[in-house]
Design a protein around this motif. Structure first.
Motif, PDB file in Angstrom:
ATOM      1  N   UNK A  28       0.835  -1.206   0.000  1.00 33.80           N
ATOM      2  CA  UNK A  28       0.000   0.000   0.000  1.00 33.80           C
ATOM      3  C   UNK A  28       0.867   1.252   0.000  1.00 33.80           C
ATOM      4  N   UNK A  29       1.908   1.249   0.804  1.00 38.93           N
ATOM      5  CA  UNK A  29       2.820   2.390   0.846  1.00 38.93           C
ATOM      6  C   UNK A  29       3.535   2.569  -0.489  1.00 38.93           C
ATOM      7  N   UNK A  30       3.987   1.470  -1.071  1.00 38.21           N
ATOM      8  CA  UNK A  30       4.682   1.548  -2.357  1.00 38.21           C
ATOM      9  C   UNK A  30       3.786   2.136  -3.435  1.00 38.21           C
ATOM     10  N   UNK A  31       2.522   1.721  -3.453  1.00 37.52           N
ATOM     11  CA  UNK A  31       1.585   2.252  -4.448  1.00 37.52           C
ATOM     12  C   UNK A  31       1.364   3.746  -4.251  1.00 37.52           C
ATOM     13  N   UNK A  46       4.025  -3.186 -10.534  1.00 33.72           N
ATOM     14  CA  UNK A  46       5.052  -2.179 -10.246  1.00 33.72           C
ATOM     15  C   UNK A  46       5.100  -1.874  -8.750  1.00 33.72           C
ATOM     16  N   UNK A  47       3.935  -1.722  -8.139  1.00 30.87           N
ATOM     17  CA  UNK A  47       3.894  -1.482  -6.696  1.00 30.87           C
ATOM     18  C   UNK A  47       4.435  -2.678  -5.930  1.00 30.87           C
ATOM     19  N   UNK A  48       4.103  -3.872  -6.386  1.00 26.62           N
ATOM     20  CA  UNK A  48       4.587  -5.078  -5.729  1.00 26.62           C
ATOM     21  C   UNK A  48       6.109  -5.165  -5.826  1.00 26.62           C
ATOM     22  N   UNK A  49       6.661  -4.816  -6.978  1.00 32.91           N
ATOM     23  CA  UNK A  49       8.108  -4.876  -7.161  1.00 32.91           C
ATOM     24  C   UNK A  49       8.817  -3.885  -6.239  1.00 32.91           C
ATOM     25  N   UNK A  50       8.270  -2.675  -6.102  1.00 36.00           N
ATOM     26  CA  UNK A  50       8.890  -1.689  -5.213  1.00 36.00           C
ATOM     27  C   UNK A  50       8.798  -2.138  -3.759  1.00 36.00           C
ATOM     28  N   UNK A  51       7.651  -2.705  -3.376  1.00 33.97           N
ATOM     29  CA  UNK A  51       7.488  -3.203  -2.007  1.00 33.97           C
ATOM     30  C   UNK A  51       8.478  -4.324  -1.713  1.00 33.97           C
ATOM     31  N   UNK A  52       8.618  -5.248  -2.636  1.00 35.42           N
ATOM     32  CA  UNK A  52       9.559  -6.354  -2.444  1.00 35.42           C
ATOM     33  C   UNK A  52      10.989  -5.843  -2.324  1.00 35.42           C
ATOM     34  N   UNK A  55      11.541  -4.143   1.121  1.00 37.19           N
ATOM     35  CA  UNK A  55      11.699  -5.137   2.187  1.00 37.19           C
ATOM     36  C   UNK A  55      13.077  -5.777   2.130  1.00 37.19           C
ATOM     37  N   UNK A  56      13.531  -6.121   0.932  1.00 36.85           N
ATOM     38  CA  UNK A  56      14.830  -6.778   0.787  1.00 36.85           C
ATOM     39  C   UNK A  56      15.966  -5.868   1.243  1.00 36.85           C
ATOM     40  N   UNK A  76      16.922   5.029   4.573  1.00 34.15           N
ATOM     41  CA  UNK A  76      17.945   4.720   3.569  1.00 34.15           C
ATOM     42  C   UNK A  76      17.453   3.659   2.591  1.00 34.15           C
ATOM     43  N   UNK A  77      16.654   2.710   3.079  1.00 37.60           N
ATOM     44  CA  UNK A  77      16.086   1.703   2.191  1.00 37.60           C
ATOM     45  C   UNK A  77      15.133   2.309   1.186  1.00 37.60           C
TER      46      UNK A  77
END
Length: 231
Positions: A28-31, A46-52, A55-56, A76-77
């Motif tokens: 939700x934050x990434x979107x 795209x939102x899922x990729x940014x969220x992943x 997290x990584x 920083x992340x």
């Protein structure tokens, strides 16, 4: 199979993912961040990729020295993840991220399960976060939590043994008097195996298990936990 001899005094939980809808909140934050930068609702992928990626990166940064608070890790992340996506992070982006991650709703079954367990045991949270960031999420659980132990307090992130050792010292129990319940394999199952802590893995996403970190029991969510912990 989980054994209750000796009987536990405290059931400890990982918070993010185990008790609350962490993955959904990060997505939700990434979107929201991508929509601000791109001026339109981003595609789900795209939102899922940014969220992943976020997290990584944060997991990687937690393992670096010297210790940094989780707010700094997130900042920083976020900067790195957005830069890789072609955007420059702003203070407003960080405020948006902290606002969404500051009060994450529980999984549907969690409040009733925690209330049931608290009739027999004390319950505690051991989490890779700060006291301030987790406070709103804990209050949203709807059940009082006896101890909330954070990486900020211990100055160490899971799977560093120091966070669990600090938690047991604060709670006044030995590892034999606890059962830990968690979704994360690297963050939680690994340290439980190394320290000899009884552990229940909550496998919400149907992940393959790392054979080196075998838990004492596996559940798909918390619904079956009260029965599992009933002598």
């Amino acid at each position: 199979m989980l054994t209750l001899a000796p009987p536990p005094k405290i059931i400890t939980f990982d918070c993010y993912g185990t008790l609350v809808q962490w993955h959904h909140a990060v997505q939700q934050a990434a979107a929201a961040l991508l929509e601000r930068h791109q001026g339109a609702t981003p595609p789900h992928a795209q939102a899922l990729a940014l969220a992943d990626r976020l997290r990584a990166i944060t997991v990687e940064r937690q393992q670096q020295s010297p210790f940094c608070t989780y707010d700094n890790v997130l900042c920083t992340g976020l900067e790195q993840a957005l830069e890789e996506a072609g955007h420059t992070a702003t203070a407003q982006d960080m405020n948006t991220l902290l606002a969404i991650l500051g009060r994450i709703p529980p999984h549907p079954e969690v409040p009733d399960v925690l209330a049931c367990l608290r009739e027999r045991y004390q319950v505690a949270i051991i989490s890779n976060t700060t006291d301030q960031l987790i406070a709103g999420t804990v209050s949203a659980l709807g059940t009082p939590i006896d101890f909330v132990i954070t990486a900020e307090q211990a100055q160490a992130y899971k799977p560093d043994h120091r966070l669990f050792l600090h938690a047991h010292e604060v709670m006044g129990v030995t590892k034999e008097q606890t059962v830990h319940v968690a979704m994360g394999q690297f963050s939680d199952l690994k340290v439980c195996k190394e320290l000899g802590i009884r552990c229940v893995w909550i496998n919400r996403k149907g992940e393959p298990l790392n054979a080196d970190w075998q838990p004492d029991a596996v559940l798909k969510d918390l619904s079956g936990l009260p029965a599992l912990l009933t002598p």
